[in-house]
Design a protein around this motif. Structure first.
Motif, PDB file in Angstrom:
ATOM      1  N   LEU A 165      43.019  34.318  30.465  1.00  0.00           N
ATOM      2  CA  LEU A 165      44.165  34.572  31.336  1.00  0.00           C
ATOM      3  C   LEU A 165      43.766  35.179  32.678  1.00  0.00           C
ATOM      4  O   LEU A 165      44.626  35.663  33.421  1.00  0.00           O
ATOM      5  CB  LEU A 165      45.144  35.518  30.629  1.00  0.00           C
ATOM      6  N   ALA A 166      42.494  35.123  33.007  1.00  0.00           N
ATOM      7  CA  ALA A 166      41.966  35.823  34.182  1.00  0.00           C
ATOM      8  C   ALA A 166      42.657  35.443  35.490  1.00  0.00           C
ATOM      9  O   ALA A 166      42.696  36.247  36.416  1.00  0.00           O
ATOM     10  CB  ALA A 166      40.462  35.601  34.298  1.00  0.00           C
ATOM     11  N   THR A 167      43.218  34.265  35.582  1.00  0.00           N
ATOM     12  CA  THR A 167      43.820  33.819  36.849  1.00  0.00           C
ATOM     13  C   THR A 167      45.297  34.196  36.985  1.00  0.00           C
ATOM     14  O   THR A 167      45.900  33.909  38.019  1.00  0.00           O
ATOM     15  CB  THR A 167      43.670  32.295  37.017  1.00  0.00           C
ATOM     16  N   VAL A 168      45.872  34.818  35.972  1.00  0.00           N
ATOM     17  CA  VAL A 168      47.281  35.226  36.041  1.00  0.00           C
ATOM     18  C   VAL A 168      47.400  36.719  35.711  1.00  0.00           C
ATOM     19  O   VAL A 168      46.628  37.242  34.910  1.00  0.00           O
ATOM     20  CB  VAL A 168      48.176  34.408  35.076  1.00  0.00           C
ATOM     21  N   PRO A 169      48.351  37.397  36.337  1.00  0.00           N
ATOM     22  CA  PRO A 169      48.555  38.808  35.988  1.00  0.00           C
ATOM     23  C   PRO A 169      48.939  38.921  34.510  1.00  0.00           C
ATOM     24  O   PRO A 169      49.839  38.212  34.045  1.00  0.00           O
ATOM     25  CB  PRO A 169      49.706  39.252  36.885  1.00  0.00           C
ATOM     26  N   LEU A 197      44.218  50.130  22.640  1.00  0.00           N
ATOM     27  CA  LEU A 197      43.290  49.436  23.526  1.00  0.00           C
ATOM     28  C   LEU A 197      44.102  48.502  24.402  1.00  0.00           C
ATOM     29  O   LEU A 197      45.017  47.831  23.911  1.00  0.00           O
ATOM     30  CB  LEU A 197      42.314  48.630  22.653  1.00  0.00           C
ATOM     31  N   SER A 198      43.803  48.467  25.695  1.00  0.00           N
ATOM     32  CA  SER A 198      44.480  47.525  26.584  1.00  0.00           C
ATOM     33  C   SER A 198      43.512  47.087  27.666  1.00  0.00           C
ATOM     34  O   SER A 198      42.615  47.824  28.056  1.00  0.00           O
ATOM     35  CB  SER A 198      45.735  48.146  27.208  1.00  0.00           C
ATOM     36  N   SER A 199      43.713  45.856  28.136  1.00  0.00           N
ATOM     37  CA  SER A 199      42.921  45.356  29.259  1.00  0.00           C
ATOM     38  C   SER A 199      43.764  44.346  30.021  1.00  0.00           C
ATOM     39  O   SER A 199      44.753  43.834  29.516  1.00  0.00           O
ATOM     40  CB  SER A 199      41.615  44.723  28.772  1.00  0.00           C
ATOM     41  N   GLY A 200      43.333  44.106  31.244  1.00  0.00           N
ATOM     42  CA  GLY A 200      44.062  43.180  32.101  1.00  0.00           C
ATOM     43  C   GLY A 200      44.249  43.774  33.479  1.00  0.00           C
ATOM     44  O   GLY A 200      43.443  44.594  33.930  1.00  0.00           O
ATOM     45  N   ASP A 201      45.320  43.399  34.129  1.00  0.00           N
ATOM     46  CA  ASP A 201      45.633  43.838  35.478  1.00  0.00           C
ATOM     47  C   ASP A 201      45.919  45.343  35.485  1.00  0.00           C
ATOM     48  O   ASP A 201      46.896  45.790  34.881  1.00  0.00           O
ATOM     49  CB  ASP A 201      46.859  43.063  35.969  1.00  0.00           C
ATOM     50  N   PRO A 202      45.074  46.142  36.172  1.00  0.00           N
ATOM     51  CA  PRO A 202      45.265  47.596  36.163  1.00  0.00           C
ATOM     52  C   PRO A 202      46.622  48.038  36.719  1.00  0.00           C
ATOM     53  O   PRO A 202      47.207  49.002  36.213  1.00  0.00           O
ATOM     54  CB  PRO A 202      44.129  48.129  37.039  1.00  0.00           C
TER      55      PRO A 202
END
Length: 170
Positions: free
Chosen positions: A78-82, A96-101
């Motif tokens: 999903l790197a190209t979308v928020p 645990l969470s990751s993605g758009d800060p």
């Protein structure tokens, strides 16, 4: 008549067969029974204290270790979308969470945040735990109006005995 009472009237008037998914309708009814407000405000965000989070992480060491690589893979896809991908424990506490800060900060999805259904209303992780089944919570399916522009898909994680130990949400 207040907005909240309009919502109650709407729920009471739903026919036995509804275009709303059963999991969502059941969640809305649980939220209403819990006295949640559809227009929740930022002061309703709840997090556990650091000692509580540390204990939860310790208790769920194996779950976090196994989930981490899956969350990393999902995040890469999903790197190209928020987006945010996250893991909660059986109580809906983010481990645990990751993605758009910026999205993590806006949506209060950092470790320790409480995304249980009883706190945040209908939402991916909380509703997957409460219903014990995978859910898609799309736009206005969310109980809290602030999340009506979000889509969440979540699945509970079960122990061998069938009990829920957590959930993964995208």
């Amino acid at each position: 008549m207040t907005h909240t009472s309009h919502w109650g009237t709407f729920l009471d008037a739903l026919p036995k067969t509804s275009p709303v998914a059963d999991a969502i309708l059941e969640s809305w009814l649980r939220c209403r029974a819990a006295g949640l407000d559809r227009a929740l405000h930022a002061d309703h965000f709840r997090s556990v204290d650091p000692a509580d989070l540390a204990e939860r992480l310790q208790r769920n060491t194996e779950l976090v270790a196994i989930a981490r690589s899956h969350l990393d893979w999902l995040g890469a896809q999903l790197a190209t979308v928020p987006h945010v991908v996250y893991l909660v424990d059986e109580d809906g506490i983010v481990l645990l969470s990751s993605g758009d800060p910026d999205l993590i900060a806006y949506a209060h999805l950092a470790p320790g945040a409480d995304w249980s259904e009883r706190t945040m209303g209908t939402n991916g992780a909380g509703t997957a735990i409460a219903s014990r089944r995978p859910v898609a919570v799309v736009g206005p399916d969310h109980f809290d109006q602030r999340w009506h522009d979000c889509t969440c898909t979540a699945a509970p994680i079960h122990r061998p005995d069938g009990g829920v130990i957590g959930a993964v949400d995208v």
